[in-house]
Design a protein around this motif. Structure first.
Motif, mmCIF file in Angstrom:
data_model
loop_
_atom_site.group_PDB
_atom_site.id
_atom_site.type_symbol
_atom_site.label_atom_id
_atom_site.label_comp_id
_atom_site.label_asym_id
_atom_site.label_seq_id
_atom_site.Cartn_x
_atom_site.Cartn_y
_atom_site.Cartn_z
ATOM 1 N N THR A 144 42.251 45.973 29.856
ATOM 2 C CA THR A 144 42.061 44.644 30.445
ATOM 3 C C THR A 144 42.587 43.559 29.507
ATOM 4 O OG1 THR A 144 39.848 44.340 29.479
ATOM 5 C CG2 THR A 144 39.965 45.426 31.618
ATOM 6 N N PRO A 146 45.184 41.497 27.021
ATOM 7 C CA PRO A 146 46.631 41.242 26.940
ATOM 8 C C PRO A 146 47.220 41.926 25.711
ATOM 9 C CG PRO A 146 45.388 39.282 26.300
ATOM 10 C CD PRO A 146 44.396 40.270 26.821
ATOM 11 N N LEU A 210 44.673 49.913 38.108
ATOM 12 C CA LEU A 210 45.872 50.067 37.279
ATOM 13 C C LEU A 210 46.776 51.161 37.842
ATOM 14 C CD1 LEU A 210 44.468 49.804 33.639
ATOM 15 C CD2 LEU A 210 46.231 48.339 34.628
ATOM 16 N N HIS A 223 51.781 43.386 39.792
ATOM 17 C CA HIS A 223 51.301 42.303 38.923
ATOM 18 C C HIS A 223 49.792 42.070 39.063
ATOM 19 C CE1 HIS A 223 55.417 41.265 37.915
ATOM 20 N NE2 HIS A 223 55.713 41.179 39.209
ATOM 21 N N HIS A 226 47.112 42.886 36.295
ATOM 22 C CA HIS A 226 47.169 42.050 35.089
ATOM 23 C C HIS A 226 47.015 40.561 35.419
ATOM 24 C CE1 HIS A 226 48.584 45.687 33.091
ATOM 25 N NE2 HIS A 226 49.471 45.824 34.071
ATOM 26 N N LYS A 231 41.288 39.687 36.689
ATOM 27 C CA LYS A 231 40.495 39.614 35.456
ATOM 28 C C LYS A 231 39.182 38.878 35.701
ATOM 29 C CE LYS A 231 44.127 39.923 31.943
ATOM 30 N NZ LYS A 231 44.775 39.264 30.793
#
Length: 259
Positions: A144, A146, A210, A223, A226, A231
């Motif tokens: 999760t 970056p 994912l 996309h 992410h 989030k």
């Protein structure tokens, strides 16, 4: 690393430590129950082998998963496995209406009558299962975050790997030194264990998202896993599970004390 990124990494590490702590306590309980039929000296040796095995298997699974995690089939299997153990645990709790660890009860039944080396073998097999549980949950949580981009280990960003490594290391320290305290906490607030497995299930959902967004699968927008929206959804639900579980566990513990 800027302040916002550092805060996000710290928050994930904090959640991971709590999750690893409860899973490590479960692992410690199972090991203690599995070896208690042995004479005191053999019991100490079996526990030593068990702790050593827990250390080896957790870090072996960490490096293996770090190399394979970008393979979508591995992500899919990991997601299915996390969802399975979460649903299985919660279902057992509902069906049996017991607060004690189901794993510990099963371990005791299986270990009775076993000799020293057979007991050690069973302890090591339990360690493998807990190592896989722990590392899959840790990896799904870390993904999760970056990417820092400074370096990579296998297919994983170096920053994410360090968070998982620290979480696993702290889990082992908890198993060695603080497991007794966690066991007492779980005894006082049994619902915390169920809360932890609900979090594991939600982390499994994260890994499933994912997988569905993997470039080689693309069943959803690549996309989305992410994105800021996902989030926000993921962390909001996770905080709700953790906070709600803690409040309910504390309330249930106070009611059992009164009655």
């Amino acid at each position: 690393m800027d302040a916002a990124l550092l805060l996000e990494y710290g928050w994930v590490l904090l959640i991971l430590i709590g999750l690893e702590g409860i899973l490590a306590a479960d692992n410690a309980v199972v090991m203690a129950v599995m070896v208690k039929h042995l004479p005191p000296e053999q019991r100490k040796k079996a526990l030593f082998y068990g702790l050593f095995g827990a250390f080896v298997f957790r870090f072996a699974s960490l490096f293996l998963i770090a190399v394979l995690i970008d393979v979508w089939q591995v992500q899919a299997i990991g997601a299915a496995y996390l969802l399975y153990i979460s649903i299985s645990h919660v279902t057992k709790q509902i069906m049996t209406k017991k607060d004690e660890s189901v794993e510990a009860e099963e371990a005791e039944k299986n270990a009775k009558g076993s000799g020293f080396w057979m007991t050690v073998l069973k302890v090591e097999l339990a360690d493998i299962a807990f190592a896989v549980d722990s590392m899959l949950a840790a990896v799904a949580l870390a993904l999760t975050l970056p990417a820092v981009g400074a370096f990579e280990i296998g297919g994983m960003d170096g920053g994410q790997f360090i968070v998982i490594f620290l979480g696993g290391l702290i889990g082992l320290i908890i198993m060695r030194f603080a497991a007794h305290w966690f066991v007492k906490l779980l005894g006082k607030y049994p619902l915390l264990e169920t809360t932890a497995f609900l979090i594991v299930g939600w982390v499994g959902v994260k890994l499933a998202v994912l997988t569905l967004g993997h470039p080689n699968v693309q069943l959803i927008d690549t996309h989305f896993p992410h994105s800021t929206e996902w989030k926000i959804i993921f962390w909001s639900v996770l905080v709700l599970i953790a906070g709600g579980g803690y409040i309910l566990a504390k309330k249930r513990g106070q009611e059992s004390t009164v009655y």
